[in-house]
Design an enzyme around this catalytic site. Structure first.
Site, PDB file in Angstrom:
ATOM      1  N   THR A  27     -26.856 -11.073 -28.823  1.00 14.73           N
ATOM      2  CA  THR A  27     -26.240  -9.925 -28.150  1.00 14.73           C
ATOM      3  C   THR A  27     -26.771  -8.670 -28.831  1.00 14.73           C
ATOM      4  OG1 THR A  27     -24.359  -9.798 -29.658  1.00 14.73           O
ATOM      5  CG2 THR A  27     -24.095 -11.225 -27.742  1.00 14.73           C
ATOM      6  N   ALA A  60     -24.541 -11.184 -33.720  1.00 10.62           N
ATOM      7  CA  ALA A  60     -23.632 -10.053 -33.477  1.00 10.62           C
ATOM      8  C   ALA A  60     -24.165  -8.863 -34.264  1.00 10.62           C
ATOM      9  CB  ALA A  60     -22.218 -10.412 -33.928  1.00 10.62           C
ATOM     10  N   VAL A  86     -25.395 -12.176 -38.542  1.00  6.30           N
ATOM     11  CA  VAL A  86     -25.256 -10.717 -38.573  1.00  6.30           C
ATOM     12  C   VAL A  86     -26.612 -10.087 -38.238  1.00  6.30           C
ATOM     13  CG1 VAL A  86     -24.608  -8.710 -39.941  1.00  6.30           C
ATOM     14  CG2 VAL A  86     -23.412 -10.898 -40.296  1.00  6.30           C
ATOM     15  N   LYS A  87     -26.607  -9.334 -37.135  1.00  9.14           N
ATOM     16  CA  LYS A  87     -27.850  -8.726 -36.662  1.00  9.14           C
ATOM     17  C   LYS A  87     -27.943  -7.311 -37.232  1.00  9.14           C
ATOM     18  CE  LYS A  87     -30.283  -8.649 -32.236  1.00  9.14           C
ATOM     19  NZ  LYS A  87     -30.058  -8.636 -30.781  1.00  9.14           N
ATOM     20  N   VAL A  88     -29.035  -7.048 -37.928  1.00  6.28           N
ATOM     21  CA  VAL A  88     -29.181  -5.812 -38.696  1.00  6.28           C
ATOM     22  C   VAL A  88     -30.484  -5.118 -38.295  1.00  6.28           C
ATOM     23  CG1 VAL A  88     -29.391  -4.904 -41.062  1.00  6.28           C
ATOM     24  CG2 VAL A  88     -27.992  -6.941 -40.646  1.00  6.28           C
TER      25      VAL A  88
END
Ligand code: E4P
Length: 219
Positions: A27, A60, A86-88
């Site tokens: 996402t 996310a 965790v999308k960074v």
């Protein structure tokens, strides 16, 4: 190659999951906004609903852009479910945060990758996934697939464990080309995954088989 679906739409996620070929979900804030998901509680609940709908990793994305804020937001996201990645974003504070998450055993996806140098930095920081945006590169007349190939060569040279997650997939040929050059994962919308099923000779062949079967049954 793993298949992820690139959406925050629960109906599409469940439809892809039902096909039995889905390995995860990605996402981003734009995809969440498209589902009219806003406000912290609703966002968290929606990520939980996605995790409950799929077997596999769910990316996310953090909204924060400074190290301490990325850490705080990422740790909260990671608490939602073991499936959360965790999308960074690919910025200096993002790379520092990926390094931190990696040491803590929190999975990460370094997003907005447009060059091999950026992918190298993400791998050195210990990212679980790196997301090169091939469609957005193609959009500006830069060969997105060539970037996947280049990153795959670099990662092979040094045995980096970071997985190449080809993102911004626009059409079924992107998926085929990603598989040819060795992407570990591709993430695309349901429409593009569904397009892989289609071939006119399959439709014609099946129609003929069924017609022949029906004719034989009548005789
Ligand atoms: C997924 O991780 C990316 O955010 C997404 O694939 C970007 O796709 P787009 O270029 O079609 O917005």
């Amino acid at each position: 190659m793993k298949f992820f679906i690139d959406t925050a739409n629960l109906k599409d996620i469940r439809e892809a999951q039902d096909l039995g070929i889905l390995d995860g979900v990605t996402t981003n804030p734009s995809l969440m906004a498209k589902q009219k998901i806003s406000g912290k509680d609703r966002v968290m609940q929606h990520y939980k609903a996605i995790c409950d709908s799929v077997d596999g990793d769910v990316s996310a994305e953090v909204i924060a852009t400074t190290f301490h804020e990325i850490i705080a937001e990422g740790e909260e996201l990671a608490e939602i479910d073991d499936k959360i990645v965790v999308k960074v974003p690919m910025i200096k504070d993002g790379i520092k945060a990926i390094n931190y998450f990696s040491e803590k055993g929190i999975k990460t996806n370094c997003t907005l990758i447009f060059s091999a140098g950026q992918a190298l930095l993400a791998a050195k920081a210990g990212a679980t996934y790196v997301s090169p945006f091939i469609g957005r590169l193609d959009d500006i007349s830069v060969d997105g697939i060539a970037l996947i190939e280049q990153i795959a060569l670099i990662y092979r040279n040094y045995s980096y464990s970071t997985q190449i997650l080809a993102a911004s997939i626009r059409h079924p040929m992107h998926i085929i080309q990603c598989a040819e050059v060795g992407a570990d994962v591709m993430t695309g919308p349901l429409s593009v995954i569904n397009a892989l099923f289609s071939h006119p000779l399959t439709d014609l062949g099946l129609a003929k088989f069924l017609a022949d079967h029906k004719e034989a049954a009548v005789k």
